[in-house]
Design a protein around this motif. Structure first.
Motif, short mmCIF file in Angstrom:
data_model
loop_
_atom_site.label_atom_id
_atom_site.label_comp_id
_atom_site.label_asym_id
_atom_site.label_seq_id
_atom_site.Cartn_x
_atom_site.Cartn_y
_atom_site.Cartn_z
N GLY A 1 -2.77 -5.02 10.88
CA GLY A 1 -1.61 -4.51 11.59
C GLY A 1 -1.94 -3.95 12.96
N HIS B 1 1.68 -8.34 6.74
CA HIS B 1 2.51 -7.44 5.94
C HIS B 1 4.00 -7.60 6.25
N ASP C 1 0.70 -2.49 -3.06
CA ASP C 1 -0.65 -2.82 -2.64
C ASP C 1 -0.63 -3.83 -1.52
N PRO C 2 -0.50 -3.44 -0.25
CA PRO C 2 -0.62 -4.41 0.82
C PRO C 2 -2.02 -5.02 0.77
N GLY D 1 -5.51 -6.03 1.35
CA GLY D 1 -6.50 -5.47 2.24
C GLY D 1 -7.51 -6.51 2.70
N TRP E 1 -2.57 9.43 1.46
CA TRP E 1 -2.77 8.17 0.75
C TRP E 1 -4.25 7.99 0.45
N TRP F 1 -7.19 -1.54 8.74
CA TRP F 1 -6.10 -1.89 7.81
C TRP F 1 -5.33 -0.64 7.39
N LEU F 2 -6.05 0.42 7.08
CA LEU F 2 -5.40 1.66 6.66
C LEU F 2 -4.65 2.30 7.82
N TYR G 1 -1.44 0.50 8.23
CA TYR G 1 -0.50 0.85 7.16
C TYR G 1 0.17 2.19 7.43
N GLN H 1 4.32 3.64 8.31
CA GLN H 1 5.09 4.59 7.49
C GLN H 1 5.81 5.63 8.33
#
Length: 358
Positions: free
Chosen positions: A66, A110, A198-199, A201, A259, A299-300, A303, A307
């Motif tokens: 992302g 995603h 669960d996107p 990873g 998270w 990646w995190l 994510y 949000q």
């Protein structure tokens, strides 16, 4: 069709060549389904890949991160992310999908997930159905759901002078596609909205979920392991993540969203965030040292950026002033350093406009 909540369907015109029939097919589909869309609370929009003009895939980071370097990718991301379902209008080239369609799919990850996709194909002998079959193999990898209803137009039978010939049967088929993507999109909406899905990873075995009380002791150990490197880089042990106690961490659950990421059951990464006015503050982004270098952090970060509440306009985070590696990674992800005084002594503040978030 239900009208209990609005739904957005994006019609993607896959062909980009001069003289193509795709725009005429998309216009026909929109016109044929307009009454049903209005009745069902559905907004139908058209995305013409020729007008969008994506280059050949040119992002340095994996789409699952992302983290997008280019505005053309971010613009495409925003458009796809806003849609609840898709209808692809495609011809068939050499028994397959147009390269422009494959390229557009490959740019993102995603944003496609947990959404249905229908097809309107056109061609000669096969009416474009072989392109549809090829595309289905790709979209299922993106966690999309191809629906059963389709429209397959044979050029010799169903078109005249570059337009779709009037046909009650074809109009009914178009409405059937819209009805099915509407129904499936509404059923799949909880998967898109859920905070503990669960996107996919960058490595196998990752499980991302909101932190729970029984995660906190393990999370505190991970945090201290990760911030040892920061202490060395900044030549100080006086860092908040190293001072934080289990009670502090437990209290943070009331003001932050946390998270955790587990890999095959082991806690390997974590992040927290909260809204502060128009800013989405991101903190304590950590990856276990032996898991670094695999894209988990990027990646995190992607994510948690996604949000952010709609009312926020930017993301912000802090890192050590001498943490050169961290600063470089955040700048590659589109963050810019603030001026001196924007952050506590010994740290730097980095911000990113949410228009730049993928």
């Amino acid at each position: 069709m239900s009208s209990t909540s609005s739904l957005r369907v994006l019609v993607i015109v896959a062909s980009t060549r001069p003289g193509r029939l795709g725009p005429a097919v998309a216009d026909w589909f929109v016109a044929a389904t307009r009454p049903a869309a209005t009745e069902g609370g559905i907004t139908v929009e058209v995305a013409d890949l020729a007008e969008i003009g994506l280059p050949l895939f040119d992002e340095p980071a994996h789409p699952a991160s992302g983290s997008y370097a280019h505005e053309h990718t971010r613009a495409w991301s925003r458009r796809v992310a806003a849609a609840d379902a898709f209808v692809v209008v495609t011809p068939e080239y050499n028994f397959g999908m147009p390269a422009a369609l494959k390229n557009a799919l490959d740019f993102l990850y995603h944003e496609w997930s947990w959404k249905p996709v229908g097809f309107v194909s056109y061609g000669n002998t096969s009416a474009g159905t072989r392109a549809v079959q090829m595309t289905k193999q790709v979209v299922t990898t993106l966690r999309m759901m191809p629906i059963g209803a389709t429209v397959a137009l044979r050029l010799a039978d169903d078109t005249r002078d570059g337009r779709i010939s009037p046909s009650v049967k074809l109009d009914d088929a178009a409405r059937a596609v819209l009805r099915e993507v509407d129904r499936v999109a509404r059923v799949m909406r909880p998967l898109r909205d859920s905070g503990d899905t669960d996107p996919a990873g960058p490595v196998d075995g990752l499980r991302l979920a909101p932190a729970r009380g029984d995660d906190l002791a393990e999370l505190l150990v991970l945090q201290r392991c990760c911030w040892v490197q920061e202490a060395l880089a900044n030549d100080t042990l006086d860092l908040p993540p190293l001072r934080e106690t289990l009670d502090d961490l437990r209290a943070s659950l009331s003001t932050w969203r946390l998270w955790c990421v587990r890999r095959h059951g082991r806690l390997v990464a974590a992040v927290r965030a909260r809204a502060d006015g128009d800013t989405w503050l991101i903190g304590r982004l950590m990856v276990a040292p032996d898991q670094a270098g695999h894209g988990i952090g990027s990646w995190l970060l992607g994510y948690v950026e996604a949000q952010a509440p709609a009312e926020t306009t930017r993301c912000a985070l802090f890192t050590g002033a001498r943490s050169a590696g961290n600063i470089a990674r955040y700048e590659r992800a589109g963050y810019a350093r603030g001026t001196a005084g924007d952050a506590p002594d010994g740290s730097v503040r980095l911000t990113k406009s949410r228009q730049s978030v993928g």
